[in-house]
Structures are given as C-alpha cells and as structure tokens.
Design an enzyme around this catalytic site. Structure first.
Site, PDB file in Angstrom:
ATOM      1  N   ARG A 165       0.786  -1.140  -0.126  1.00  0.00           N
ATOM      2  CA  ARG A 165      -0.128   0.098  -0.073  1.00  0.00           C
ATOM      3  C   ARG A 165       0.805   1.362  -0.045  1.00  0.00           C
ATOM      4  NH1 ARG A 165      -2.766  -3.784  -0.462  1.00  0.00           N
ATOM      5  NH2 ARG A 165      -5.121  -3.941   0.307  1.00  0.00           N
ATOM      6  N   SER A 239     -10.505  -0.810   3.439  1.00  0.00           N
ATOM      7  CA  SER A 239      -9.846  -1.147   4.672  1.00  0.00           C
ATOM      8  C   SER A 239      -9.226   0.267   5.008  1.00  0.00           C
ATOM      9  CB  SER A 239      -8.318  -1.875   4.322  1.00  0.00           C
ATOM     10  OG  SER A 239      -8.899  -3.158   4.008  1.00  0.00           O
ATOM     11  N   GLU A 335      -4.566   3.502   6.134  1.00  0.00           N
ATOM     12  CA  GLU A 335      -4.230   3.447   5.071  1.00  0.00           C
ATOM     13  C   GLU A 335      -5.061   4.582   4.158  1.00  0.00           C
ATOM     14  OE1 GLU A 335      -6.355   1.468   1.855  1.00  0.00           O
ATOM     15  OE2 GLU A 335      -5.674  -0.380   2.342  1.00  0.00           O
TER      16      GLU A 335
HETATM   17  N1  EPU Z   1     -10.436 -10.938  10.381  1.00  0.00           N
HETATM   18  C1  EPU Z   1     -11.174 -10.879  11.639  1.00  0.00           C
HETATM   19  N2  EPU Z   1     -11.851 -10.026  11.817  1.00  0.00           N
HETATM   20  C2  EPU Z   1     -12.487  -9.301  10.836  1.00  0.00           C
HETATM   21  C3  EPU Z   1     -11.698  -9.076   9.981  1.00  0.00           C
HETATM   22  C4  EPU Z   1     -10.698 -10.036   9.391  1.00  0.00           C
HETATM   23  O1  EPU Z   1     -10.749 -11.879  12.541  1.00  0.00           O
HETATM   24  O2  EPU Z   1     -13.337  -8.282  11.348  1.00  0.00           O
HETATM   25  C5  EPU Z   1      -9.221 -11.873  10.080  1.00  0.00           C
HETATM   26  C6  EPU Z   1      -9.886 -12.856   9.063  1.00  0.00           C
HETATM   27  O3  EPU Z   1     -10.539 -13.937   9.718  1.00  0.00           O
HETATM   28  C7  EPU Z   1      -8.599 -13.238   8.430  1.00  0.00           C
HETATM   29  C8  EPU Z   1      -7.657 -11.968   8.566  1.00  0.00           C
HETATM   30  O4  EPU Z   1      -8.243 -11.261   9.458  1.00  0.00           O
HETATM   31  O5  EPU Z   1      -7.992 -14.379   9.003  1.00  0.00           O
HETATM   32  C9  EPU Z   1      -7.689 -11.207   7.141  1.00  0.00           C
HETATM   33  O6  EPU Z   1      -9.025 -10.985   6.772  1.00  0.00           O
HETATM   34  P1  EPU Z   1      -9.239 -10.585   5.164  1.00  0.00           P
HETATM   35  O7  EPU Z   1      -8.759 -11.796   4.372  1.00  0.00           O
HETATM   36  O8  EPU Z   1     -10.544 -10.053   5.046  1.00  0.00           O
HETATM   37  O9  EPU Z   1      -8.194  -9.426   4.542  1.00  0.00           O
HETATM   38  P2  EPU Z   1      -7.732  -8.254   5.329  1.00  0.00           P
HETATM   39  O10 EPU Z   1      -6.354  -8.475   5.685  1.00  0.00           O
HETATM   40  O11 EPU Z   1      -8.735  -7.720   6.416  1.00  0.00           O
HETATM   41  C10 EPU Z   1      -6.667  -7.136   3.131  1.00  0.00           C
HETATM   42  C11 EPU Z   1      -6.755  -5.889   2.528  1.00  0.00           C
HETATM   43  C12 EPU Z   1      -7.847  -5.792   1.690  1.00  0.00           C
HETATM   44  C13 EPU Z   1      -7.903  -6.878   0.599  1.00  0.00           C
HETATM   45  C14 EPU Z   1      -8.107  -8.187   1.329  1.00  0.00           C
HETATM   46  C15 EPU Z   1      -8.132  -9.539   0.546  1.00  0.00           C
HETATM   47  C16 EPU Z   1      -5.045  -4.482   3.660  1.00  0.00           C
HETATM   48  C17 EPU Z   1      -5.072  -3.264   4.555  1.00  0.00           C
HETATM   49  N3  EPU Z   1      -6.470  -4.945   3.298  1.00  0.00           N
HETATM   50  O12 EPU Z   1      -7.722  -7.087   4.244  1.00  0.00           O
HETATM   51  O13 EPU Z   1      -7.993  -4.670   0.992  1.00  0.00           O
HETATM   52  O14 EPU Z   1      -9.223  -6.667  -0.033  1.00  0.00           O
HETATM   53  O15 EPU Z   1      -6.845  -8.172   2.267  1.00  0.00           O
HETATM   54  O16 EPU Z   1      -7.007  -9.494  -0.275  1.00  0.00           O
HETATM   55  O17 EPU Z   1      -4.217  -4.843   3.216  1.00  0.00           O
HETATM   56  C18 EPU Z   1      -8.342  -2.055   0.826  1.00  0.00           C
HETATM   57  O18 EPU Z   1      -7.125  -2.053   0.738  1.00  0.00           O
HETATM   58  O19 EPU Z   1      -9.239  -1.369   1.063  1.00  0.00           O
HETATM   59  C19 EPU Z   1      -9.015  -3.639   0.884  1.00  0.00           C
HETATM   60  C20 EPU Z   1     -10.353  -3.751   1.041  1.00  0.00           C
END
Ligand code: EPU
Length: 340
Positions: A165, A239, A335
């Site tokens: 990012r 995010s 972010e």
């Molecule tokens: N999780 C929780 N609770 C929550 C949300 C997530 O426990 O409320 C846990 C999930 O269970 C999982 C982990 O956190 O184990 C990761 O969650 P998720 O796969 O939803 O992805 P993320 O790391 O929260 C990132 C990106 C997203 C992108 C997704 C999928 C960042 C800041 N965000 O989110 O990007 O869509 O991975 O690749 O890196 C964005 O940048 O606006 C965005 C949506």
C-alpha cells in the site's frame, strides 16, 4: 475552456459520503485542460486537491481551494503478441470497469483485483492489492505531470518504489505529480492465483469446475460483496488501516497470550498481522459511535451511517489505534489519506 465552479459539495465525490464544500471545483478530461487550469493566473497560488474516485480519502474540513477531478479516459492497446498485451489506460477510468474490459478480452493479471473502488490513476498511488495480487505485478509504466515544471515524466516500475500500500507518490513524490495514464502488461496465458483466503471455496460453492479469468473475477466479486459494504449504500473507504508488520520476536510473545492470532510471513524477521482481527478482538466490530462506526462484517472498515463528519471518523480511528496499542502493544496506521 475548463469550467470552474464555486462552493461545490464533495459528498458525491468521496466514497465515505462526507459532506465538505470545495471553494472551487473543476473536472479535467485531458492533459491540455489540466495545464490550462494550472496556468490560470487567478488560481496560481490557490491550494489544489486532485481527486480520482475519492475512495481513499477522509475529508476533515471544507476545502478552501480548488478541487480538480481527473476524468482522463481511454483504453488503448499499445502492443500485442501471442502471449501478452500492453494496455495504456487513462487515469480517470473507473478501475473496476477497466478490470471487466480485460476480462471480456480474456486477459489475465488483474482478475483478483475486481470490484476495488476508485480510478486507474489512483491505483498506483497506493499499489492497490487484494487476494494475493498487487498492481505492481502487472505494472509497466505510467506518465505523470510534474506540477512544478509542467512537464510529463515517465515512471517505470523501479521509479514508483512500490511497497505494501505504498509508492513514491505517497512519499517523496507526494503532491508533486498528477498521474495521467498507466500502462499494464497482461497475459493471454493465465496463471490463476486462487490460494488466498476463500477463493477456492467460493468457486466450489458456485459449482464451477473449469477455471477462467471470468470465474475468478466472479468469485472475488462474491467474496467482496459478502464482507465489504457498498459505498453507494454505506459510506466507507475500504480498509481504513494497513495490516501492521511486527517482528517475529514480538509475534511469538503475543502468541503466548493470544494463541489464535493469525499472521502472514514477510521475511525471516517480520510478519504481517491482520488489523481486522486485532480490532475485532479489541471489541470494536459492529460498534456504532454517533453517525459513524466499525463495519459488522469486516472490522478493518470504518463506516459513515449518513451524516458523519470527517473528524468523527478520525476520532473513532484514534480510539481504535489507542486500544490496539494498549491491548497488543501494536501500532496500526491508516491506509486512508486525511485531507485538511
Ligand atoms: N479478520 C477478523 N475479523 C475481521 C476482519 C478480518 O478476524 O473483522 C481476520 C480474518 O478472519 C482473516 C484475516 O483477518 O484471518 C484477514 O482478513 P481478510 O482476508 O478479510 O483481509 P484483510 O487483511 O482484512 C486485506 C486488504 C484488503 C483486501 C483483502 C483481501 C489491507 C489493508 N487490506 O484485508 O484490501 O481486499 O486483504 O486480499 O491490506 C483495501 O485495501 O481497501 C482492501 C479492502
């Protein structure tokens, strides 16, 4: 002649749906229009804000300057071989519409980046990424206008300094350039990336056996729709925080207290921890504070329920950061770009 409007509400131009007034507002569709407005003597010393899709900004106040919305359009095929196609895309094109065009042509490379809000020109600013793919993986070069010299400069992959990012345009190049177009190299021989998260499961529940870029895109759209609020219904900016990177030493210490804490490896010394998990564990998921809150399906997303102000979101973000610091001794950083 480009038209400069006065006292324009920016509500339709930011996905958080924050009401803030721009003292002056104009749309540009070409480099010529942009240069014309930048040379306009009446606005030479006026503060300027360049907007794409407004999907990664938090407006804290009215903007006492000139907001310039980039609507440079066009998708041009620059070169094509049996394996690859290079497309040069106007910065003002909607990102997801562009992704759908590549899928129609059965080109592979950005299918995992389906349904990300925003414009093509904003995508390199923060090296957008999702489901195991980042824009840097298909990026060839971009052209940007240097706001000081008013000359167009070409940025190759190295010059963009992409990180998680992150890019040159969020660091040393901040506020110094306007991205005009971006060129991508896409493949005719897809290498599907389906190992991340729920992609395989989702494809299985769709009852599909043969993979294609369209199938992957459809699965990603399904996953995103199930977790992320639609900005047209509830204001949000995806995010809100980045996933923090912590040392393996700290991670191991934390695991003894929080044995279920997930992590993604970065290198032999660091891991990334999902901020959404930390925020949920700290009790914020689904919490409402006045007009704003934390989304109930994905704790990494802050939402505006209607009449929220930028500062309410900022305060909520501050309280979340503080509670994550207290509970886990981890600093999470936004972010989203704060404006004003
Ligand atoms: N999780 C929780 N609770 C929550 C949300 C997530 O426990 O409320 C846990 C999930 O269970 C999982 C982990 O956190 O184990 C990761 O969650 P998720 O796969 O939803 O992805 P993320 O790391 O929260 C990132 C990106 C997203 C992108 C997704 C999928 C960042 C800041 N965000 O989110 O990007 O869509 O991975 O690749 O890196 C964005 O940048 O606006 C965005 C949506």
């Amino acid at each position: 002649m480009i038209k400069i409007l006065e006292n324009v509400s920016l509500k339709p131009y930011n996905t958080f749906g924050i009401t803030a007034i721009a003292k002056y507002f104009a749309v540009f569709n070409s480099l010529q229009d942009l240069v014309e407005v930048l040379n306009n003597a009446a606005f030479l010393n006026t503060k300027k804000l360049f907007l794409g899709g407004g999907s990664n900004i938090l407006l804290l106040n009215d903007f006492e300057g000139l907001v310039l919305k980039n609507e440079i359009e066009g998708v041009e095929t620059v070169s094509e071989t049996e394996e690859k196609v290079v497309l040069k895309v106007g910065a003002g094109e909607n990102w997801h519409s562009f992704v759908l065009k590549t899928i129609e042509r059965e080109l592979s490379g950005i299918e995992n980046l389906s349904l990300i809000p925003g414009t093509v020109g904003a995508a390199p600013m923060q090296n957008i990424g999702a489901y195991g793919v980042e824009i840097k993986d298909v990026f060839l070069q971009l052209e940007a206008l240097n706001l000081k010299t008013l000359k167009v400069e070409v940025f190759n992959l190295d010059k963009c300094q992409f990180g998680y990012r992150e890019s040159y345009f969020k660091q040393e190049g901040k506020d110094k350039y306007v991205i005009l177009n971006v060129s991508f190299e896409l493949s005719k021989n897809p290498q599907f990336k389906i190992s991340y998260g729920a992609i395989q499961e989702t494809i299985a529940t769709m009852g599909i056996k043969n993979l294609s870029v369209k199938v992957i895109s459809d699965a990603i759209i399904k996953i995103r729709k199930s977790k992320l609020p639609d900005p047209a219904i509830i204001g949000n900016s995806g995010s809100f925080f980045k996933n923090p990177e912590i040392s393996i030493v700290q991670y191991k210490e934390l695991l003894s207290k929080f044995p279920l804490m997930p992590s993604y490896p970065i290198n032999e010394n660091y891991v990334k921890v999902p901020a959404g998990w930390l925020i949920e564990q700290a009790g914020w998921k689904g919490k409402k504070v006045g007009n704003v809150g934390v989304h109930d399906q994905q704790a990494l997303v802050l939402v505006n329920y209607g009449n929220g102000k930028g500062n309410e979101i900022k305060e909520l973000a501050g309280s979340i950061q503080e509670s994550i610091k207290n509970k886990f001794d981890i600093i999470i950083s936004p972010e989203v770009n704060f404006i004003g």
